[in-house]
Motif scaffolding. Sequence first.
Motif, PDB file in Angstrom:
ATOM      1  N   PRO A  23       6.345   5.986  -5.878  1.00 12.41           N
ATOM      2  CA  PRO A  23       7.453   6.848  -5.809  1.00 12.41           C
ATOM      3  C   PRO A  23       7.285   7.765  -4.617  1.00 12.41           C
ATOM      4  CG  PRO A  23       5.788   7.291  -7.614  1.00 12.41           C
ATOM      5  CD  PRO A  23       5.825   5.888  -7.160  1.00 12.41           C
ATOM      6  N   ALA A  24       6.189   8.064  -4.216  1.00 10.04           N
ATOM      7  CA  ALA A  24       5.825   9.408  -3.353  1.00 10.04           C
ATOM      8  C   ALA A  24       4.910   9.000  -1.913  1.00 10.04           C
ATOM      9  CB  ALA A  24       5.170  10.425  -4.029  1.00 10.04           C
ATOM     10  N   SER A  26       6.278   7.897   1.163  1.00  8.47           N
ATOM     11  CA  SER A  26       7.252   7.943   2.383  1.00  8.47           C
ATOM     12  C   SER A  26       6.438   8.565   3.607  1.00  8.47           C
ATOM     13  CB  SER A  26       8.433   8.428   1.963  1.00  8.47           C
ATOM     14  OG  SER A  26       9.248   7.881   0.970  1.00  8.47           O
ATOM     15  N   SER A  27       5.729   9.331   3.469  1.00  7.99           N
ATOM     16  CA  SER A  27       5.061   9.903   4.746  1.00  7.99           C
ATOM     17  C   SER A  27       4.028   8.929   5.279  1.00  7.99           C
ATOM     18  CB  SER A  27       4.534  11.129   4.305  1.00  7.99           C
ATOM     19  OG  SER A  27       3.285  11.120   3.392  1.00  7.99           O
ATOM     20  N   VAL A  30       5.679   4.003   3.387  1.00  6.96           N
ATOM     21  CA  VAL A  30       6.055   3.187   2.252  1.00  6.96           C
ATOM     22  C   VAL A  30       7.062   3.658   1.502  1.00  6.96           C
ATOM     23  CG1 VAL A  30       4.804   2.158   0.224  1.00  6.96           C
ATOM     24  CG2 VAL A  30       3.592   2.495   2.444  1.00  6.96           C
ATOM     25  N   LEU A 133      -1.123   0.014  -3.688  1.00  9.95           N
ATOM     26  CA  LEU A 133      -0.845   1.090  -3.853  1.00  9.95           C
ATOM     27  C   LEU A 133      -0.241   1.595  -5.165  1.00  9.95           C
ATOM     28  CD1 LEU A 133       0.724   1.131  -0.424  1.00  9.95           C
ATOM     29  CD2 LEU A 133      -1.621   1.940  -0.956  1.00  9.95           C
ATOM     30  N   LEU A 250      16.647   8.090   1.992  1.00 15.11           N
ATOM     31  CA  LEU A 250      16.496   8.182   0.357  1.00 15.11           C
ATOM     32  C   LEU A 250      17.308   6.741  -0.170  1.00 15.11           C
ATOM     33  CD1 LEU A 250      18.220  11.521  -0.259  1.00 15.11           C
ATOM     34  CD2 LEU A 250      15.652  11.035  -0.613  1.00 15.11           C
ATOM     35  N   ARG A 251      16.932   6.499  -1.121  1.00 13.01           N
ATOM     36  CA  ARG A 251      17.702   5.540  -1.697  1.00 13.01           C
ATOM     37  C   ARG A 251      18.847   6.051  -2.338  1.00 13.01           C
ATOM     38  NH1 ARG A 251      16.273   1.999  -7.355  1.00 13.01           N
ATOM     39  NH2 ARG A 251      14.213   1.993  -6.693  1.00 13.01           N
TER      40      ARG A 251
END
Lengths: 307, 207
Positions: A23-24, A26-27, A30, A133, A250-251
């Motif tokens: 979930p977190a 992205s930075s 991923v 991950l 975003l999704r």
Amino acid sequence: MSHAVVDVVDPGALTLVQDLGRPALSSLGVSGSGAFDRAAHRLAQRLVGNDEGAAGLEVLLGGLRLRVAAGTWIALTGAWVDARLDSASASVAVPPHSAVLVDADAELVLGPVTHGARCTVALRGGIDAPLTLGSRSRDTLAALGPAPLAAGDVLPLGPEPASPVPVADLVPVDPPPRGLVELEVRPGPRADWFTSDALDLLVTAEWKASARSDRTGVRLELGSAVDGGSGGLARVPAREGAELESEGMLRGSIQVSPDGAPTVLGPDHPVTGGYPVIAVVVDASLDRLAQLLPGQPVRLRRATGRA
Amino acid sequence: MRILPNGDRALLVEFASLDLVLGAHAAWSAAPAPGIVELVPAARTVLVRIDPVVTGLAAIEHWLAEHPASPLALADGDVVSVPVTYDGDDVAAVADAWGCSIDAVIERHLATEWLCGFIGFAPGFGYLVPAPGQSALPQVPRRETSRPRVPAGSVALAAGYCGVYPRESPGGWQLIGRTSLELWRDDTEQPALITPGTRVRFERVPA
């Protein structure tokens, strides 16, 4: 404690291991990934007594065949398929949204989908693929997580969960619609790149889900009679041909490519993108994207009230 | 700083420059408001994603306005040294584009201290820019056709950025060299060696 394995006889068109994703991250580049139809995933896991975060199988268009030599409980949610348990002595239909015991000598056979596009298969104990991950999800764009299933694969199942298979004969859930699907949207960061006609067209046109759709994004095309000869979602003159520096996606972000066609980003979307986002599909509508078949009509509706 | 709408679970905050993006990302990540689940920096923006069960967009908008960003203090970033063999397939094309020798391309690349602005395109793929105070290098365009497979460790340039491919992937950037340094390990807690705000120096190693 049984640590059963699943023998994949036929993966169908495309079967992926999915849980609730990453979930977190992205930075770090991923994306969230995870089950495309999250509600279907959660329901299927609960039906066999698993934690909602256990890994299941996401089966595109049906066609999966598998065996569990030790026997186990399974449940099917999401898209409806003609499913049956074949054994030497019988062939028994498998209802959706119901925990079903698969005997050692039976083969679970998923026919083609009858409603929706992606069927979720939960197995008691969950698919015990290695974590990448923190997740067992296959990210199809980044190529993270377990490879798509292939015939002959042997997948381990996790240990028997503490909670029993719940006593629920059948959870009444409507099948995914075959006709028009409505998705609620809210304004995106670059709505002002588009003409007021384009903003109107976005929420008045009858769109069709393109065959060029996957877990990265669902592309929408204009249905024949509606577009009035326009070339899609036009930009204001000041933004024609303009380049946007890559920004976070975003999704559910609706990116508009230079040809004016919108693409709604899916769970395996690129973390950043350079096409302007005109609007974003709200969280409560996202699961419906997973069940769209090519050519299916889609209407985008402006969400009302505060976010 | 300009706050833009972004659906029902996020805002997009736009800045005038990348060092403000990095400053905001560093400050907000260190002490995020309750309910912020993810901050995604990019070239001019930080995406702020929230958990709508914990907080609301109006509350976060208010919090952001009360926490304006200052440019990233450069000394804050980690420094990663990347050994490079400059034998990339496109190093001659870059020399042509810049109107200089291959050695001069290598010298300019080595003389620049780089800063990771953000990650995009692929897991762990950092977009490196010359650190504040460093002069920009001449731009090179992406290749006209993308390569289907660029090996992990390829050091490349495009559109004012430098990047090191952390894993094998398709790619359209101009390849100038390669490193043996492992930039991505997805079996660890910190999979990316280079993250937003990391300073990067390249060191030449012979072929």
